[in-house]
Each structure stands twice: as structure tokens, then as C-alpha cells.
Write a protein that holds these residues in place. Structure first.
Motif, mmCIF file in Angstrom:
data_model
loop_
_atom_site.group_PDB
_atom_site.id
_atom_site.type_symbol
_atom_site.label_atom_id
_atom_site.label_comp_id
_atom_site.label_asym_id
_atom_site.label_seq_id
_atom_site.Cartn_x
_atom_site.Cartn_y
_atom_site.Cartn_z
ATOM 1 N N LEU A 182 -0.345 -34.906 -5.139
ATOM 2 C CA LEU A 182 -0.984 -36.137 -4.667
ATOM 3 C C LEU A 182 -2.470 -36.141 -5.005
ATOM 4 N N ILE A 183 -3.159 -35.043 -4.722
ATOM 5 C CA ILE A 183 -4.607 -34.969 -4.975
ATOM 6 C C ILE A 183 -4.899 -35.098 -6.467
ATOM 7 N N LYS A 184 -4.099 -34.427 -7.297
ATOM 8 C CA LYS A 184 -4.340 -34.469 -8.743
ATOM 9 C C LYS A 184 -4.078 -35.849 -9.326
ATOM 10 N N LYS A 185 -3.044 -36.531 -8.831
ATOM 11 C CA LYS A 185 -2.693 -37.841 -9.374
ATOM 12 C C LYS A 185 -3.548 -38.965 -8.782
ATOM 13 N N ARG A 186 -4.138 -38.731 -7.614
ATOM 14 C CA ARG A 186 -4.964 -39.765 -6.989
ATOM 15 C C ARG A 186 -6.274 -39.128 -6.524
ATOM 16 N N PRO A 187 -7.145 -38.734 -7.461
ATOM 17 C CA PRO A 187 -8.395 -38.046 -7.101
ATOM 18 C C PRO A 187 -9.372 -38.923 -6.321
ATOM 19 N N HIS A 244 -9.965 -31.140 -8.447
ATOM 20 C CA HIS A 244 -9.713 -32.448 -9.059
ATOM 21 C C HIS A 244 -10.192 -33.597 -8.174
ATOM 22 N N ALA A 245 -10.397 -33.307 -6.878
ATOM 23 C CA ALA A 245 -10.773 -34.374 -5.943
ATOM 24 C C ALA A 245 -12.175 -34.891 -6.244
ATOM 25 N N GLU A 246 -12.348 -36.188 -6.063
ATOM 26 C CA GLU A 246 -13.638 -36.811 -6.333
ATOM 27 C C GLU A 246 -14.187 -37.601 -5.150
ATOM 28 N N GLY A 247 -13.296 -38.243 -4.370
ATOM 29 C CA GLY A 247 -13.775 -39.167 -3.347
ATOM 30 C C GLY A 247 -13.578 -38.726 -1.915
ATOM 31 N N LEU A 248 -13.007 -37.549 -1.674
ATOM 32 C CA LEU A 248 -12.672 -37.149 -0.315
ATOM 33 C C LEU A 248 -13.908 -37.082 0.577
ATOM 34 N N SER A 249 -13.916 -37.924 1.605
ATOM 35 C CA SER A 249 -14.997 -37.878 2.595
ATOM 36 C C SER A 249 -14.479 -37.446 3.964
ATOM 37 N N HIS A 250 -13.144 -37.573 4.196
ATOM 38 C CA HIS A 250 -12.549 -37.189 5.472
ATOM 39 C C HIS A 250 -11.393 -36.227 5.219
#
Length: 570
Positions: free
Chosen positions: A224-229, A255-261
Motif C-alpha cells: 500500500l505504501i509503495k503504490k500510494r506514497p 517510499h513514503a512522501e506525504g505521511l503526516s499522521h
């Protein structure tokens, strides 16, 4: 002919600005009670409505004349078949954006179909705790509401007749192209495959919740994280070691780019995983490790050192934490606005002082069941933090009056204070902190055993909510306290067995803005309709009463609903 008041010609935008500036429900109540014109104005700007069964006879009148700008309707309190109510709602041209149908027996699509044809642009649909929810229902939902942005199908009640599977999630995801948030928690038949298809088919996806989905693993989350960074929120809640532990998950965070929470509450989380989060180039603002296991202070330290923009940090239940540990991380938490270290049993007032001193933006502190006790700090240890608004420190059984007063000096602008079951606190401590913190709006002092000395000789103009359950207050003490609270709206007197009917009458009579009162388990009266009728008559602002004991018949509920007040058993 009387001259028309000058405010009659004010345009709607001006009234909207006026209503938004009101600071409390009491102010809005006063505004709407001036005259029918102002009542109509306040109703015109009302945007949400909950509909219990007792309200349905008046629904046509409400939707046609009083609340015509509804954006959110909540039918979760409704018992029975909601189809007729949905058809009724669909007759009116409402700007509806959110519909909550939680707790229903099943989805009956005759009413929902009409809602879909009328409100096809609905943005948010909540279908939590539906008894019969299956793949066919998901297909129908997607067909009726193709523009949904948020969908909650969490925790359907287990049934052999219907269940949600990967197939249903797949069809749903192919239709809802605008979907940005979905909650599939509690659906035991969905697996990693559902995470993958939602990630691939929903380009706008930003949040996905999958608590208590036993077939979802760390490998699925990694995909999930890789396909929806671009995900901004990810919750890995209550996942056990054998389910979550894998190197793919550790690697995926790069791979994550937008994770804030990030929410890891209740899960097995090892330091290597936290290290990967620390290394990730993400705008982390909220980290929840409450009741998580498997990690150490070293993992927390690495994350805090790298992500100094963290605003919300939850470490509840991290029993290994010490005052020394917290003094280290506090130095890097300059952006912190909320922290929860409840049930960290080694933390004392030293941590509380460090937080107020080193975190200038801090607004909320949770330290329930910690080790706050007798205060031997010097006056020089006290640094005023005017930003702190909420202090939740119940069940600190050794907290003293002196320490509580000192906390009041440190945090003079408190709005919310909870010192319930702090057994050494007396009336002197409560009056002392109230005098230091005149802005307090909500006070919770449930279960205090030594409150008999409570004496307030100053006004509490901001106090709106008082939780006094289980206190040994007598009629005179209650009346004296209430007389100082000119804007009290919510009064909880549950299990206050020393009160009489006279004391409650005095309290209700003196609270001109009172909207809710809880008298559950008070030994004052039986389920007495004349007594309840008196309370509603003398205090028309009342909207909800929990009576002392006994069940309330539907006839009595209808009687008081006509007066605008719901009488119910909690």
C-alpha cells in the motif's frame, strides 16, 4: 406603526459573521430566544441534525421552514427501518454533503436509492455497525453515490447472511474515483488484496483505516505504501508481531512522501521500524504509540530528533519512560501542541514542569495515572505557559492541593481541567486552581472524597461544564457553587446521593443557560413526571435530562420532546 429595528435589513453574510463570533451555545441560545426573526436566522445557519425516532413527527416542519441549510444528517440514533425517513428527507432541496446511517439492521435501498437520485453529489457516507452488509451493498453504494470522497463501512455486525470481501472492495474502488478516505475496520474477510486494489484504483486516496482486519499483514501494508506514497495518514492498530513483523514494511517507509499522521496504537512495533520512520522524508506531525509494545526509548528518540515538527505525540502506556527520558525529548519538541503520557507510571511533576517550560506551543497535556504527588519544587521551577488549555490528570491519587495550585500558576489560561479521583485533593485545592485559572470552561472533579470544604467566593463566568459525579455535596454547597456559574450548560450530578429534590431544584433554577443535567443514581426522587415537568418549565433552555432512576416511557419522552427536551436513561 412601530419602527422596524435597524438590524432587520442586515444581509445574510453579516448575520453569518455574527453567529460565527458567538463563543458558546449559551450565547446562541440567547440570540435565538430574542424573537422569532432571530430564531429563524439562527436556524438558517444550522448545518447538522441528528434524528432520533422522537423527532420524526416534526421532520417535515423542520426541513421545510427551520433548518433549510443542512449539510450533515445523522440517522444513527434512529431505530427501525430508516427508508421512510430517507424518502422524507429527499423531498427537500438540502445542500447535503454527509449522511450517517450507522447502527442500522441492514441497508434498505428503496430509501437510499431515492437519496442517491436526489443527493448523488454526497461527499461523506458513514455506514458503521450495519448488521447485514455485503458485497452487493457496496456495489449499490458505488452506483448511487459515485462522487463519494469518504466512506466508512467499519465494524459490520457478524452475520452468516452477508459479509464484505475483497471482491466487493475491488468493485467499489473501481467506481469511486474521488475516494480519499475509507474505513474498512472490523471486516474480517478482507485481506492484503483490498489494500492493493484501493491503492491502485483510487488516485485520490489519502487515508485508509483497517483496524481488526485479521487477514491484513505487514506485507500488504508495505505494498500500500509503495503504490500510494502520497498517503497522509496511516493507522496500524492492534496488529500482533506475527502479522506485522516483516522487512518489507521496514523498507517501505523510504517510499513514503506525504505521511503526516502515523498511528501504531496497540501494535507490536520494533525499534528498526521506528528507525525507518525516522529516516523517511515525510512531514510527520502526529505519532501515536499508545499501548504499543516491542520498542524502546531509543526508537522514540530517533524519531523526535529527526522530525522536530511533531505536533501531537501519544505515548500512553509506555511504562519504561522516566523523567530523564522525557527531559531529553522535550528539548526537540518545540512544535508540540498535544502530548499524552497517561499510565507512564514513572513520570512525576518534573516531566510536567519540563513540558510547560520547553514546549511553548503546548495546548493539551494528558497525564492520567502517572506519579504526580507532593510538590517540593522551588518557585524558580515555575515557568508560566499561557498556551496550555487542557490538563487531564485524573487518578493521580497522591496529587496534593499545593501541587494543584502550583499547576494553576503555571497554566493560568486553562479551559479544561480533569482532576477526577485525585483522592488527596480537597475543596481548598479546587478553589485555589479556579482562582488562578479564571478561563476554565469545563471542570471534572468526579470521585473526589474530600470536597466538603469547597467554598467559592468569586465568580466563574466562563464555566460551561461541571462533572461532579459521586461528590458528597449537600444542597447548600451545590447551590453556593452553582450561584457563581452564570453560563453553566452541562451539569453531571450522577451518584451524588446527599442531594435532595430541593437542592436540585435550586441548582436548575439558578442555571439560566442549563442545557443538560444528569441525575442518574441520585437518591432524590423516583421517576416523577411532575418533578421533571417543573424542571423543563422553570428552565426552558434544557435539552436533555437523565432522570434519577427507572425507565422513561415513550409517552413521557414525547411530552418533553414537544417542549424541546429529551428525557432519557443513560
Amino acid at each position: 406603526m412601530a419602527e422596524q429595528p435597524p438590524w432587520e435589513d442586515l444581509p445574510p453574510l453579516c448575520w453569518e459573521a455574527v453567529l460565527r463570533s458567538l463563543s458558546s451555545n449559551a450565547d446562541l441560545q440567547s440570540f435565538s430566544s430574542v424573537c422569532k426573526r432571530l430564531l429563524d436566522i439562527s436556524n438558517a445557519f444550522r448545518t447538522s441534525l441528528a434524528i432520533p425516532n422522537q423527532l420524526t413527527p416534526y421532520l417535515d416542519s423542520l426541513l421545510s421552514r427551520r433548518v433549510t441549510s443542512l449539510k450533515s444528517i445523522n440517522l444513527s440514533p434512529f431505530c427501525g427501518n430508516p427508508s421512510s425517513v430517507l424518502r422524507q428527507i429527499a423531498q427537500f432541496p438540502l445542500p447535503l454533503e454527509r449522511l450517517d446511517l450507522s447502527n442500522q439492521e441492514s441497508l434498505r435501498f428503496d430509501g437510499l436509492r431515492q437519496m442517491g437520485s436526489k443527493f448523488g453529489a454526497l461527499r461523506v457516507l458513514v455506514l458503521s455497525k450495519i448488521r447485514l452488509l455485503g458485497d452487493d451493498d457496496l456495489v449499490s453504494i458505488a452506483g448511487h453515490f459515485p462522487l463519494l470522497e469518504e466512506l466508512d463501512i467499519s465494524y459490520p455486525r457478524r452475520s452468516r447472511k452477508a459479509r464484505v470481501t475483497d471482491d466487493g472492495i475491488s468493485v467499489l474502488s473501481q467506481t469511486l474515483q474521488r475516494l480519499s478516505r475509507i474505513d474498512i475496520s472490523g471486516n474480517q474477510s478482507v485481506s492484503d488484496q483490498s489494500l492493493v486494489v484501493v491503492a491502485v484504483n483510487c488516485p485520490c486516496l489519502r487515508e485508509i483505516w483497517f483496524r481488526d482486519c485479521g487477514l491484513i499483514t505487514g506485507r500488504g501494508i508495505a505494498s500500500l505504501i509503495k503504490k500510494r506514497p502520497q498517503l497522509v495518514s496511516l493507522a496500524l492498530i492492534d496488529m500482533e508481531e506475527e502479522t506485522i513483523f516483516c522487512e518489507e514494511l521496514v523498507d517501505s517507509f523510504r517510499h513514503a512522501e506525504g505521511l503526516s499522521h502515523l498511528d501504531f496504537s496497540g501494535s507490536f512495533i520494533w525499534d528498526e521500524l521506528l528507525m525507518s520512520v525516522a529516516k523517511a522524508n515525510i512531514p510527520l506531525e502526529c505519532l501515536d504509540l499508545s499501548d504499543a509494545s516491542g520498542f524502546s526509548f531509543n526508537g522514540i528518540r530517533k524519531i523526535v530528533l529527526k522530525h522536530r515538527g511533531i505536533k501531537v505525540l501519544d505515548l500512553e502506556g509506555a511504562r519504561f519512560l522516566t523523567d530523564g527520558d522525557m527531559s531529553v525529548v522535550c528539548k526537540d519538541l518545540g512544535s508540540l501542541t498535544s502530548i499524552n503520557v497517561s499510565r507512564c507510571i514513572n513520570l512525576t511533576k518534573t516531566t510536567l514542569y519540563n513540558l510547560t517550560r520547553q514546549c511553548p506551543l503546548l495546548k493539551r497535556i494528558f497525564m492520567e495515572r502517572t506519579n504526580l504527588r507532593k510538590d517540593d519544587a522551588n518557585e524558580t521551577d515555575i515557568v508560566v505557559n499561557s498556551q496550555v488549555r487542557s490538563l487531564i490528570i485524573p487518578s493521580n491519587e497522591n496529587l496534593t492541593d499545593e501541587c494543584l495550585k502550583k499547576i494553576g500558576r503555571m497554566c493560568p489560561n486553562l479551559w479544561y481541567l480533569d482532576v477526577g479521583v485525585c483522592l488527596k485533593i480537597t475543596g481548598d485545592g479546587i478553589s485555589g486552581v479556579l482562582k488562578r485559572c479564571p478561563e476554565i470552561k469545563h471542570l471534572d472533579m468526579r470521585g473526589l472524597k474530600n470536597i466538603g470544604s469547597l467554598s467559592i467566593d468569586f465568580e466563574l463566568p466562563q464555566l460551561e461544564g461541571l462533572q461532579a459525579g459521586g461528590l458528597k455535596l449537600n444542597d447548600e454547597q451545590l447551590a453556593a457553587f452553582i450561584s457563581r456559574c452564570c453560563h453553566l450548560e452541562h451539569l453531571d450530578l450522577q451518584k451524588c446521593v446527599h442531594l435532595s429534590t430541593k437542592g436540585v431544584e435550586m441548582a436548575v433554577k439558578n442555571c439560566k443557560t442549563l442545557r443538560e443535567v444528569n441525575l442518574m443514581d441520585c437518591h432524590i426522587v423516583d421517576d416523577d413526571v411532575p418533578f421533571l415537568d417543573w424542571k423543563v418549565s422553570v428552565r426552558p433552555s434544557l435539552r436533555r435530562i437523565v432522570p434519577p432512576c427507572g425507565l422513561i416511557s415513550s409517552e413521557i419522552q414525547d411530552l418533553f420532546l414537544q417542549r424541546g427536551c429529551l428525557v432519557r436513561d443513560d
